[in-house]
Design an enzyme around this catalytic site. Structure first.
Site, short mmCIF file in Angstrom:
data_model
loop_
_atom_site.label_atom_id
_atom_site.label_comp_id
_atom_site.label_asym_id
_atom_site.label_seq_id
_atom_site.Cartn_x
_atom_site.Cartn_y
_atom_site.Cartn_z
N ALA A 65 44.58 41.50 43.48
CA ALA A 65 43.21 41.88 43.12
C ALA A 65 42.91 41.25 41.77
O ALA A 65 43.82 40.95 41.01
CB ALA A 65 43.11 43.39 43.04
N GLY A 110 47.52 42.65 46.05
CA GLY A 110 46.59 42.64 47.19
C GLY A 110 46.77 41.42 48.09
O GLY A 110 46.43 41.48 49.27
N GLU A 113 49.59 42.38 50.29
CA GLU A 113 49.07 43.40 51.21
C GLU A 113 48.17 42.80 52.28
O GLU A 113 48.20 43.22 53.44
CB GLU A 113 48.31 44.47 50.41
N GLU A 133 52.24 45.71 40.96
CA GLU A 133 51.28 46.66 40.39
C GLU A 133 51.88 47.53 39.30
O GLU A 133 51.20 47.91 38.35
CB GLU A 133 50.69 47.56 41.50
N1 COA Z 1 43.55 38.58 38.58
C1 COA Z 1 42.79 37.83 37.77
N2 COA Z 1 43.12 36.62 37.31
C2 COA Z 1 44.30 36.14 37.72
C3 COA Z 1 45.17 36.84 38.56
C4 COA Z 1 44.74 38.13 39.00
N3 COA Z 1 45.47 38.86 39.82
N4 COA Z 1 46.28 36.11 38.76
C5 COA Z 1 46.12 34.96 38.08
N5 COA Z 1 44.93 34.99 37.45
C6 COA Z 1 44.35 33.94 36.60
C7 COA Z 1 45.00 33.90 35.21
O1 COA Z 1 44.42 34.88 34.37
C8 COA Z 1 44.68 32.50 34.78
O2 COA Z 1 43.33 32.44 34.39
P1 COA Z 1 42.91 31.60 33.06
O3 COA Z 1 43.33 30.17 33.36
O4 COA Z 1 41.43 31.77 32.99
O5 COA Z 1 43.68 32.20 31.93
C9 COA Z 1 44.81 31.70 36.08
O6 COA Z 1 44.65 32.66 37.13
C10 COA Z 1 46.13 31.03 36.24
O7 COA Z 1 47.16 32.01 36.11
P2 COA Z 1 48.39 31.86 35.13
O8 COA Z 1 48.92 33.23 34.83
O9 COA Z 1 48.02 31.02 33.93
O10 COA Z 1 49.41 31.03 36.04
P3 COA Z 1 50.99 31.06 36.05
O11 COA Z 1 51.40 29.97 36.95
O12 COA Z 1 51.52 31.09 34.66
O13 COA Z 1 51.37 32.49 36.72
C11 COA Z 1 51.18 34.29 38.33
C12 COA Z 1 51.01 32.77 38.05
C13 COA Z 1 50.60 34.52 39.72
C14 COA Z 1 52.68 34.64 38.30
C15 COA Z 1 50.45 35.10 37.26
O14 COA Z 1 49.12 34.63 37.17
C16 COA Z 1 50.38 36.57 37.55
O15 COA Z 1 51.35 37.28 37.33
N6 COA Z 1 49.22 37.07 38.05
C17 COA Z 1 48.99 38.47 38.25
C18 COA Z 1 49.67 38.96 39.49
C19 COA Z 1 49.45 40.44 39.68
O16 COA Z 1 49.80 41.27 38.88
N7 COA Z 1 48.84 40.80 40.82
C20 COA Z 1 48.61 42.15 41.20
C21 COA Z 1 47.25 42.57 40.79
S1 COA Z 1 46.97 44.26 41.25
#
Ligand code: COA
Length: 257
Positions: A65, A110, A113, A133
């Site tokens: 999400a 999500g 999921e 989460e």
């Molecule tokens: N919601 C909003 N934005 C998200 C996102 C999410 N779930 N996952 C990634 N993004 C965004 C980042 O904020 C970043 O945006 P920016 O360039 O404007 O700063 C962009 O996507 C790229 O992500 P980044 O974290 O820089 O890439 P990465 O390769 O270093 O890491 C992940 C990738 C997927 C491991 C990491 O983004 C992450 O942990 N995301 C969240 C996952 C999460 O907790 N999901 C459950 C949500 S309930």
């Protein structure tokens, strides 16, 4: 045309690509709205025989999400969000036409999921699955505690859900989350191939199979449903066509009637 996703029909398969690669295809309100519309189309459009869901770019399927929408939510708005998410994912799970997740990178929160709500999952070698989460002080809200537990069992679900750790595509396959793992370039062709194979079967039998499996139940209720659906198949033209084609040593020509 949708703002946050691409959707096109190719040989009867509806290819849905979540298209926010700069945000790892995170599910914000707009994606939910667009996704709800295209899932509705799967039900309504007779040109669509099956569907696959994937993510744009080569890094993420869906990284969960959209966390940037979380700060503004209070408890009642979050409950409403989860209720909407459940409704949409139930619609995916109960679609009468097959929907397969082609997971091509991070499938987190999500995103994991959503993949679990699909009828099965194919993945690329770089795919990663997780329910992170807890890192945000949250529980999963779109079915993760239920579908993951049903699929992998209580203890592994507990570990994944409480640690927030990610697992690789191959680990996910070992645990029965993913059916097959492919090199990235082969993921979509292989997903289309299995869907085209499924499309050649009788559509009513496919939809009744989905219904029976989704209502899996160790008690007599599950068996009773299967008996009922088996009987119903015999009221279809396709069942007559299937048996006739076998006996006449030819390929069946199913009409979905
Ligand atoms: N919601 C909003 N934005 C998200 C996102 C999410 N779930 N996952 C990634 N993004 C965004 C980042 O904020 C970043 O945006 P920016 O360039 O404007 O700063 C962009 O996507 C790229 O992500 P980044 O974290 O820089 O890439 P990465 O390769 O270093 O890491 C992940 C990738 C997927 C491991 C990491 O983004 C992450 O942990 N995301 C969240 C996952 C999460 O907790 N999901 C459950 C949500 S309930």
């Amino acid at each position: 045309m949708h703002k946050t996703l691409l959707a096109e029909i190719e040989n009867g398969t509806f290819i849905i690509t979540i298209n926010r690669p700069d945000k790892m295809n995170a599910l914000n309100k707009e994606v939910f709205k667009d996704l709800d519309e295209v899932i509705g189309e799967i039900y309504q459009n007779s040109e669509i025989k099956s569907a696959l869901i994937t993510g744009a770019g080569n890094k993420a399927f869906i990284a969960g999400a959209d966390i940037s929408e979380f700060l503004e939510l209070d408890a009642s708005q979050a409950t409403e969000l989860a209720t909407r998410g459940h409704k949409l994912f139930d619609k995916i799970e109960n679609s009468p036409k097959p929907i397969v997740a082609a997971v091509n990178g991070f499938a987190l929160g999500g995103g994991c999921e959503l993949a679990l709500a699909c009828h099965f999952i194919y993945a690329s070698e770089n795919a990663k699955f997780g329910q992170p989460e807890v890192n945000l002080g949250l529980t999963p809200g779109y079915g993760g505690t239920q579908r993951l537990t049903q699929l992998v069992g209580r203890n592994l679900a507990m570990e994944l859900l409480m640690s927030g750790n990610m697992i690789s595509a191959n680990e996910a396959m070992e645990h029965g989350i993913v059916n097959k793992v492919f090199p990235s370039a082969e993921l979509l062709p292989k997903t289309k191939e299995i869907l085209s194979q499924i499309q050649s079967k009788a559509p009513i039998a496919i939809s009744k199979t989905i219904e029976c499996v989704n209502n899996f139940d160790h008690t007599q209720q599950g068996y009773d449903l299967e008996i009922k659906k088996f009987g119903e198949c015999f009221a279809t033209e396709d069942a007559k066509e299937g048996a006739s084609a076998f006996l006449e040593k030819r390929s069946p020509n199913f009409k979905g009637k």
